[in-house]
Design a protein around this motif. Structure first.
Motif, PDB file in Angstrom:
ATOM      1  N   SER A 206       0.823  -1.222   0.000  1.00 19.05           N
ATOM      2  CA  SER A 206       0.000   0.000   0.000  1.00 19.05           C
ATOM      3  C   SER A 206       0.853   1.267   0.000  1.00 19.05           C
ATOM      4  O   SER A 206       0.502   2.259  -0.641  1.00 19.05           O
ATOM      5  N   ARG A 207       1.987   1.233   0.693  1.00 15.74           N
ATOM      6  CA  ARG A 207       2.813   2.437   0.788  1.00 15.74           C
ATOM      7  C   ARG A 207       3.468   2.802  -0.551  1.00 15.74           C
ATOM      8  O   ARG A 207       3.929   3.935  -0.733  1.00 15.74           O
ATOM      9  N   HIS A 208       3.532   1.819  -1.486  1.00 17.55           N
ATOM     10  CA  HIS A 208       4.146   2.074  -2.789  1.00 17.55           C
ATOM     11  C   HIS A 208       3.123   2.166  -3.930  1.00 17.55           C
ATOM     12  O   HIS A 208       3.465   2.593  -5.030  1.00 17.55           O
ATOM     13  N   ALA A 209       1.893   1.744  -3.661  1.00 18.60           N
ATOM     14  CA  ALA A 209       0.907   1.581  -4.731  1.00 18.60           C
ATOM     15  C   ALA A 209       0.603   2.890  -5.459  1.00 18.60           C
ATOM     16  O   ALA A 209       0.556   2.928  -6.695  1.00 18.60           O
ATOM     17  N   LYS A 210       0.382   3.969  -4.697  1.00 16.36           N
ATOM     18  CA  LYS A 210       0.030   5.233  -5.333  1.00 16.36           C
ATOM     19  C   LYS A 210       1.171   5.765  -6.187  1.00 16.36           C
ATOM     20  O   LYS A 210       0.954   6.256  -7.310  1.00 16.36           O
ATOM     21  N   LYS A 211       2.383   5.657  -5.675  1.00 17.77           N
ATOM     22  CA  LYS A 211       3.544   6.156  -6.418  1.00 17.77           C
ATOM     23  C   LYS A 211       3.735   5.381  -7.715  1.00 17.77           C
ATOM     24  O   LYS A 211       4.001   5.962  -8.772  1.00 17.77           O
ATOM     25  N   GLN A 212       3.570   4.053  -7.667  1.00 18.70           N
ATOM     26  CA  GLN A 212       3.712   3.255  -8.871  1.00 18.70           C
ATOM     27  C   GLN A 212       2.574   3.539  -9.852  1.00 18.70           C
ATOM     28  O   GLN A 212       2.776   3.553 -11.068  1.00 18.70           O
ATOM     29  N   ALA A 213       1.390   3.782  -9.325  1.00 13.52           N
ATOM     30  CA  ALA A 213       0.253   4.108 -10.185  1.00 13.52           C
ATOM     31  C   ALA A 213       0.504   5.417 -10.926  1.00 13.52           C
ATOM     32  O   ALA A 213       0.254   5.522 -12.132  1.00 13.52           O
ATOM     33  N   GLU A 214       0.993   6.407 -10.224  1.00 14.94           N
ATOM     34  CA  GLU A 214       1.300   7.694 -10.861  1.00 14.94           C
ATOM     35  C   GLU A 214       2.391   7.537 -11.920  1.00 14.94           C
ATOM     36  O   GLU A 214       2.338   8.154 -12.991  1.00 14.94           O
ATOM     37  N   SER A 215       3.376   6.696 -11.632  1.00 11.61           N
ATOM     38  CA  SER A 215       4.487   6.493 -12.557  1.00 11.61           C
ATOM     39  C   SER A 215       4.018   5.861 -13.864  1.00 11.61           C
ATOM     40  O   SER A 215       4.391   6.323 -14.962  1.00 11.61           O
ATOM     41  N   VAL A 216       3.171   4.826 -13.779  1.00 14.76           N
ATOM     42  CA  VAL A 216       2.736   4.155 -15.010  1.00 14.76           C
ATOM     43  C   VAL A 216       1.725   5.010 -15.777  1.00 14.76           C
ATOM     44  O   VAL A 216       1.675   4.957 -17.002  1.00 14.76           O
ATOM     45  N   LEU A 217       0.929   5.803 -15.079  1.00 18.99           N
ATOM     46  CA  LEU A 217      -0.005   6.697 -15.776  1.00 18.99           C
ATOM     47  C   LEU A 217       0.770   7.753 -16.564  1.00 18.99           C
ATOM     48  O   LEU A 217       0.376   8.140 -17.672  1.00 18.99           O
ATOM     49  N   ASP A 218       1.866   8.187 -15.999  1.00 21.31           N
ATOM     50  CA  ASP A 218       2.750   9.111 -16.716  1.00 21.31           C
ATOM     51  C   ASP A 218       3.339   8.419 -17.938  1.00 21.31           C
ATOM     52  O   ASP A 218       3.385   8.976 -19.046  1.00 21.31           O
ATOM     53  N   PHE A 219       3.767   7.177 -17.767  1.00 19.90           N
ATOM     54  CA  PHE A 219       4.388   6.420 -18.847  1.00 19.90           C
ATOM     55  C   PHE A 219       3.435   6.206 -20.029  1.00 19.90           C
ATOM     56  O   PHE A 219       3.836   6.320 -21.192  1.00 19.90           O
TER      57      PHE A 219
END
Length: 294
Positions: free
Chosen positions: A100-113
């Motif tokens: 959970s502590r990494h989920a939002k950051k990874q979600a933002e990263s792939v949406l940017d990608f």
């Protein structure tokens, strides 16, 4: 490496997929090609664990449960219309085991990608078809899978959307092993290392595009006339087997067909307006028709 061995799915007396075996090398892109009803979706559903096979197995090197290492985009993805792109992708990350502590950051990263950085707070109900496909890719890669499986990823898109998706898939080739199904052969020819030809649930041919061409391709002369009428007239009088497409006449090269120089000498004396004469290879679509025997 991913190994598929003797994968089969039987419904009553109907074999939707029969004895399917192949391997996927890490870092490669493979196209599963076949007409509608060939068994592509059934095969991918078994490979991803969404459908239990009647027989056979799918193994990934050094992995116990391959479902955790697969990202999947179905042909008709479903999105919750009340969620934003970021909320949906973050949810997908958590469901796929991202802490959970990494989920939002990874979600933002792939949406940017995938090109949705400026749309991450929009609700998915407002997304166009192309944006939904990009979001589908985002949810499939958010947990950094080793294998990305895509079922007809561009079939529902317009030409612009298809081109954008192909560019994105080429970028993804640098990160994951990709297996995708398609009946749009131009796309497969553009980005694929290995081709798997499926017909009536059976794998009828496989190999690199280069190897498939070497096995099934044939060279032809293409004679382009100014009008279709002239093309048809020439074909009706030709001593060689011909095929006519619009203003073009194709003559397959074999032992009974003259060399280019001999052909040109015969064409010069004809009362037709000829635009161009060239030697051409078969399209992937024509090769596919040969492979499946149609």
């Amino acid at each position: 490496m991913i190994t598929v061995e003797h994968l089969s799915k039987v419904y009553g007396t109907e074999k939707a997929v029969a004895d399917l075996s192949f391997t996927l090398e890490a870092g490669t892109s493979t196209a599963l090609i076949g007409p509608n009803g060939a068994g592509k979706t059934t095969a991918l559903s078994m490979l991803t664990g969404l459908l239990k096979p009647t027989n056979g197995s799918v193994r990934m090197e050094n992995v116990q449960d391959i479902r955790r290492e697969i990202g999947f985009l179905p042909q008709y993805p479903h999105f919750y219309p009340w969620l934003t792109a970021l909320e949906f992708t973050e949810m997908a990350a958590k469901l796929n085991g991202v802490p959970s502590r990494h989920a939002k950051k990874q979600a933002e990263s792939v949406l940017d990608f995938v090109g949705l950085k400026n749309d991450k707070f929009k609700k998915t109900a407002a997304f166009s078809g192309g944006m939904k496909q990009r979001l589908g890719i985002a949810q499939a890669i958010v947990h950094k899978p080793k294998l990305l499986v895509l079922d007809e990823p561009v079939s529902a898109l317009d030409p612009v959307g298809r081109r954008e998706m192909m560019i994105l898939l080429k970028q993804l080739q640098q990160q994951s092993t990709i297996l995708y199904s398609t009946h749009i052969l131009n796309d497969a020819e553009e980005m694929t290392g290995q081709l798997l030809f499926l017909q009536k649930g059976r794998l009828v041919e496989q190999g690199s595009l280069k190897d498939i061409r070497a096995k099934f391709d044939s060279f032809r002369y293409k004679v382009q006339f100014s009008s279709k009428g002239e093309a048809l007239h020439f074909a009706s009088q030709s001593p060689w087997p011909t095929a006519v497409e619009d203003c073009d006449v194709f003559i397959e090269i074999n032992e009974n067909v003259p060399t280019m120089q001999q052909l040109m000498s015969q064409l010069i004396g004809l009362p037709f307006s000829i635009e161009k004469v060239e030697r051409v290879t078969m399209t992937l679509e024509e090769i596919f028709m040969k492979v499946v025997g149609q």
